[in-house]
Scaffold this motif. Structure first.
Motif, PDB file in Angstrom:
ATOM      1  N   LEU A  17       0.751  -1.279  -0.016  1.00 17.68           N
ATOM      2  CA  LEU A  17      -0.125   0.200  -0.057  1.00 17.68           C
ATOM      3  C   LEU A  17       0.897   1.382  -0.055  1.00 17.68           C
ATOM      4  N   LYS A  18       1.883   1.240   1.015  1.00 24.58           N
ATOM      5  CA  LYS A  18       2.534   2.674   0.844  1.00 24.58           C
ATOM      6  C   LYS A  18       3.150   2.786  -0.450  1.00 24.58           C
ATOM      7  N   GLU A  19       3.713   1.828  -1.247  1.00 21.74           N
ATOM      8  CA  GLU A  19       4.491   2.208  -2.531  1.00 21.74           C
ATOM      9  C   GLU A  19       3.257   2.597  -3.629  1.00 21.74           C
ATOM     10  N   ILE A  20       2.279   1.854  -3.367  1.00 23.30           N
ATOM     11  CA  ILE A  20       0.900   2.109  -4.403  1.00 23.30           C
ATOM     12  C   ILE A  20       0.365   3.753  -4.244  1.00 23.30           C
ATOM     13  N   VAL A  35      -2.432  11.352  -0.035  1.00 20.43           N
ATOM     14  CA  VAL A  35      -1.481  11.714   1.202  1.00 20.43           C
ATOM     15  C   VAL A  35      -0.678  10.667   1.397  1.00 20.43           C
ATOM     16  N   VAL A  36       0.721  10.954   1.427  1.00 18.07           N
ATOM     17  CA  VAL A  36       1.677   9.860   1.501  1.00 18.07           C
ATOM     18  C   VAL A  36       2.318  10.499   2.800  1.00 18.07           C
ATOM     19  N   SER A  37       2.322   9.142   3.743  1.00 22.10           N
ATOM     20  CA  SER A  37       3.022   9.531   5.126  1.00 22.10           C
ATOM     21  C   SER A  37       3.423   8.080   5.618  1.00 22.10           C
ATOM     22  N   GLU A  38       4.111   7.886   6.641  1.00 14.00           N
ATOM     23  CA  GLU A  38       4.604   6.780   7.119  1.00 14.00           C
ATOM     24  C   GLU A  38       3.503   5.984   7.550  1.00 14.00           C
ATOM     25  N   GLY A  66      12.046  -7.287  -7.548  1.00 13.92           N
ATOM     26  CA  GLY A  66      11.782  -6.868  -6.202  1.00 13.92           C
ATOM     27  C   GLY A  66      11.199  -5.717  -5.948  1.00 13.92           C
ATOM     28  N   VAL A  67      11.304  -5.008  -7.017  1.00 10.03           N
ATOM     29  CA  VAL A  67      10.877  -3.428  -6.771  1.00 10.03           C
ATOM     30  C   VAL A  67       9.335  -3.252  -7.570  1.00 10.03           C
ATOM     31  N   LEU A  68       8.344  -2.614  -6.719  1.00  9.09           N
ATOM     32  CA  LEU A  68       7.107  -2.329  -7.394  1.00  9.09           C
ATOM     33  C   LEU A  68       7.298  -1.188  -8.395  1.00  9.09           C
ATOM     34  N   VAL A  69       7.146  -1.446  -9.465  1.00 11.27           N
ATOM     35  CA  VAL A  69       7.178  -0.551 -10.733  1.00 11.27           C
ATOM     36  C   VAL A  69       5.933  -0.070 -11.286  1.00 11.27           C
ATOM     37  N   ALA A  70       4.744  -0.708 -11.077  1.00  9.13           N
ATOM     38  CA  ALA A  70       3.645  -0.181 -11.658  1.00  9.13           C
ATOM     39  C   ALA A  70       2.446  -0.834 -10.769  1.00  9.13           C
ATOM     40  N   THR A  71       1.063  -0.102 -11.068  1.00  3.54           N
ATOM     41  CA  THR A  71      -0.040  -0.539 -10.251  1.00  3.54           C
ATOM     42  C   THR A  71      -1.127   0.089 -11.297  1.00  3.54           C
ATOM     43  N   PHE A  72      -2.236  -0.798 -11.177  1.00  3.86           N
ATOM     44  CA  PHE A  72      -3.609  -0.514 -11.591  1.00  3.86           C
ATOM     45  C   PHE A  72      -4.564  -1.150 -10.980  1.00  3.86           C
ATOM     46  N   GLN A  73      -5.947  -0.791 -11.168  1.00  5.73           N
ATOM     47  CA  GLN A  73      -7.027  -1.647 -10.581  1.00  5.73           C
ATOM     48  C   GLN A  73      -8.035  -1.959 -11.782  1.00  5.73           C
ATOM     49  N   VAL A  93      -3.893   3.720 -13.101  1.00  6.75           N
ATOM     50  CA  VAL A  93      -2.831   3.415 -13.765  1.00  6.75           C
ATOM     51  C   VAL A  93      -1.656   4.245 -13.357  1.00  6.75           C
ATOM     52  N   ARG A  94      -0.493   3.544 -12.781  1.00 16.69           N
ATOM     53  CA  ARG A  94       0.618   4.289 -12.380  1.00 16.69           C
ATOM     54  C   ARG A  94       1.762   3.730 -12.576  1.00 16.69           C
ATOM     55  N   THR A  95       2.779   4.317 -13.085  1.00 20.91           N
ATOM     56  CA  THR A  95       4.207   3.558 -13.209  1.00 20.91           C
ATOM     57  C   THR A  95       5.223   4.549 -12.332  1.00 20.91           C
ATOM     58  N   ASN A  96       5.983   3.813 -11.536  1.00 16.05           N
ATOM     59  CA  ASN A  96       6.967   4.426 -10.642  1.00 16.05           C
ATOM     60  C   ASN A  96       7.701   5.172 -11.700  1.00 16.05           C
ATOM     61  N   SER A  97       7.882   6.673 -11.266  1.00 13.20           N
ATOM     62  CA  SER A  97       8.507   7.602 -11.981  1.00 13.20           C
ATOM     63  C   SER A  97      10.019   7.297 -12.310  1.00 13.20           C
ATOM     64  N   ASN A  98      10.581   6.495 -11.508  1.00  9.90           N
ATOM     65  CA  ASN A  98      12.164   6.140 -11.735  1.00  9.90           C
ATOM     66  C   ASN A  98      12.114   5.000 -12.903  1.00  9.90           C
TER      67      ASN A  98
END
Length: 155
Positions: A17-20, A35-38, A66-73, A93-98
């Motif tokens: 969840l935090k990475e998503i 809202v991104v928080s710890e 081992g790195v989450l690079v994208a997500t979608f529902q 739909v999101r791809t990790n900016s890196n």
């Protein structure tokens, strides 16, 4: 080098969840909504649990090394039109900016389209914000057509 061929797709877990949320917040529009928080808020946790419990919802992540690079529902919608057809709605739909510009988005859509076909869908649909012209061009390149005028009413 196209590293997208090494993607592993799976259903998201609470540990993701935090990475998503970070991926959803990592653009000009998402940064205004998310809202991104710890500590993950109860709102996100509750939504995740509802999505996880619904057999017509799939919150998916793509991993690379081992790195989450994208997500979608994906949401599978049963309706009476088209003789009792099922359609898939793809959202968030999101791809990790890196990891952008490596073919990952195309692989995400190939996977999502195949999931929709496996679930018996006759159509996959999406909406995109008009403030995201690059996304619109990307979706058109994948074969999506602006066949209908979408409308929303904020509540």
């Amino acid at each position: 080098m196209n590293t997208a061929s090494t993607l592993n797709f799976r259903i998201a877990t609470k540990e993701d969840l935090k990475e998503i949320i970070k991926m959803m917040a990592d653009d000009p529009l998402g940064s205004q909504r998310e809202v991104v928080s710890e500590i993950i808020s109860e709102k996100y946790m509750s939504a995740f649990e509802k999505i996880q419990a619904d057999p017509n919802q799939e919150l998916t992540v793509a991993e690379m090394n081992g790195v989450l690079v994208a997500t979608f529902q994906l949401t599978f919608i049963q309706y009476l039109n088209f003789q009792g057809g099922v359609r898939a709605q793809i959202e968030a739909v999101r791809t990790n900016s890196n990891y952008r510009s490596r073919g990952i988005g195309t692989k995400v859509f190939e996977y999502a389209i195949n999931r929709a076909k496996a679930k018996g869908c006759h159509l996959i649909q999406l909406t995109t914000d008009k403030a995201r012209p690059d996304a619109l061009r990307f979706y058109e390149k994948l074969g999506f057509k602006a066949a209908h005028e979408g409308m929303k009413l904020k509540l």
